[in-house]
Design a protein around this motif. Structure first.
Motif, PDB file in Angstrom:
ATOM      1  N   TYR A  90     -14.060   2.408   2.464  1.00  0.00           N
ATOM      2  CA  TYR A  90     -12.823   3.176   2.413  1.00  0.00           C
ATOM      3  C   TYR A  90     -12.312   3.376   3.828  1.00  0.00           C
ATOM      4  N   ASP A 138       6.503   7.250  -1.196  1.00  0.00           N
ATOM      5  CA  ASP A 138       5.310   7.823  -0.563  1.00  0.00           C
ATOM      6  C   ASP A 138       5.576   8.312   0.859  1.00  0.00           C
ATOM      7  N   SER A 149       0.806  -1.221   0.000  1.00  0.00           N
ATOM      8  CA  SER A 149       0.000   0.000   0.000  1.00  0.00           C
ATOM      9  C   SER A 149       0.839   1.271   0.000  1.00  0.00           C
ATOM     10  N   VAL A 150       2.019   1.223   0.572  1.00  0.00           N
ATOM     11  CA  VAL A 150       2.885   2.404   0.647  1.00  0.00           C
ATOM     12  C   VAL A 150       4.244   2.045   0.066  1.00  0.00           C
ATOM     13  N   TYR A 196      -2.513   6.994   3.552  1.00  0.00           N
ATOM     14  CA  TYR A 196      -3.104   6.428   2.347  1.00  0.00           C
ATOM     15  C   TYR A 196      -4.533   6.002   2.614  1.00  0.00           C
ATOM     16  N   ARG A 197      -5.267   5.785   1.534  1.00  0.00           N
ATOM     17  CA  ARG A 197      -6.660   5.331   1.615  1.00  0.00           C
ATOM     18  C   ARG A 197      -6.724   3.932   0.999  1.00  0.00           C
ATOM     19  N   LYS A 198      -7.374   3.054   1.712  1.00  0.00           N
ATOM     20  CA  LYS A 198      -7.520   1.666   1.259  1.00  0.00           C
ATOM     21  C   LYS A 198      -8.995   1.395   0.975  1.00  0.00           C
ATOM     22  N   PHE A 206       3.415   8.628   6.775  1.00  0.00           N
ATOM     23  CA  PHE A 206       2.728   8.235   5.557  1.00  0.00           C
ATOM     24  C   PHE A 206       1.232   8.285   5.801  1.00  0.00           C
ATOM     25  N   ASP A 209      -9.104   5.342   5.787  1.00  0.00           N
ATOM     26  CA  ASP A 209      -7.952   6.228   5.711  1.00  0.00           C
ATOM     27  C   ASP A 209      -6.988   5.880   6.833  1.00  0.00           C
ATOM     28  N   TYR A 210      -5.762   5.522   6.440  1.00  0.00           N
ATOM     29  CA  TYR A 210      -4.710   5.195   7.399  1.00  0.00           C
ATOM     30  C   TYR A 210      -3.655   6.298   7.378  1.00  0.00           C
ATOM     31  N   ALA A 211      -3.117   6.605   8.543  1.00  0.00           N
ATOM     32  CA  ALA A 211      -2.028   7.570   8.647  1.00  0.00           C
ATOM     33  C   ALA A 211      -1.195   7.212   9.863  1.00  0.00           C
TER      34      ALA A 211
END
Length: 112
Positions: A104, A79, A74-75, A91-93, A89, A106-108
């Motif tokens: 959806y 990124d 994913s990353v 990202y959206r999964k 980092f 959102d991970y951070a």
């Protein structure tokens, strides 16, 4: 004597089983995504401990090495946001639950 039976009806049992199946499906779809996120978060925390104040290129190489071992998809190393000793980092999964229905998340994460 009138004896009244108590228990779960067949309809009630079917409803409970359907709810359990939906919860199990949801868990089986979401848990792998969350585990990948936790692995990536642990990786940047370990890199931040090993290389405090390291150059962004070195940090990205270290993340790429861990990514090759752990299989992060994913990353990518490019990124990563590396600024003043902070690695982060986001990202959206998208997780497909059913046909036409998705989720959806959102991970951070960041590490110093």
């Amino acid at each position: 004597m009138n004896i009244r039976q108590a228990g779960v009806s067949l309809i009630g049992l079917i409803v409970v089983l359907i709810l359990l199946a939906v919860v199990a499906l949801f868990g089986m779809k979401v848990v792998p995504s969350y585990m990948e996120f936790r692995s990536m978060k642990n990786a940047i925390q370990a890199i931040a401990r090993e290389r405090p104040g390291g150059a962004p290129a070195d940090i990205r190489r270290a993340f790429e090495a861990r990514s090759n071992i752990d299989g992060f998809e994913s990353v990518k190393p490019q990124d990563l946001d590396v600024q003043k000793g902070v690695i982060s980092f986001a990202y959206r999964k998208e997780i497909q639950l059913f046909t036409g229905v998705g989720l959806y998340i959102d991970y951070a994460a960041s590490a110093q």
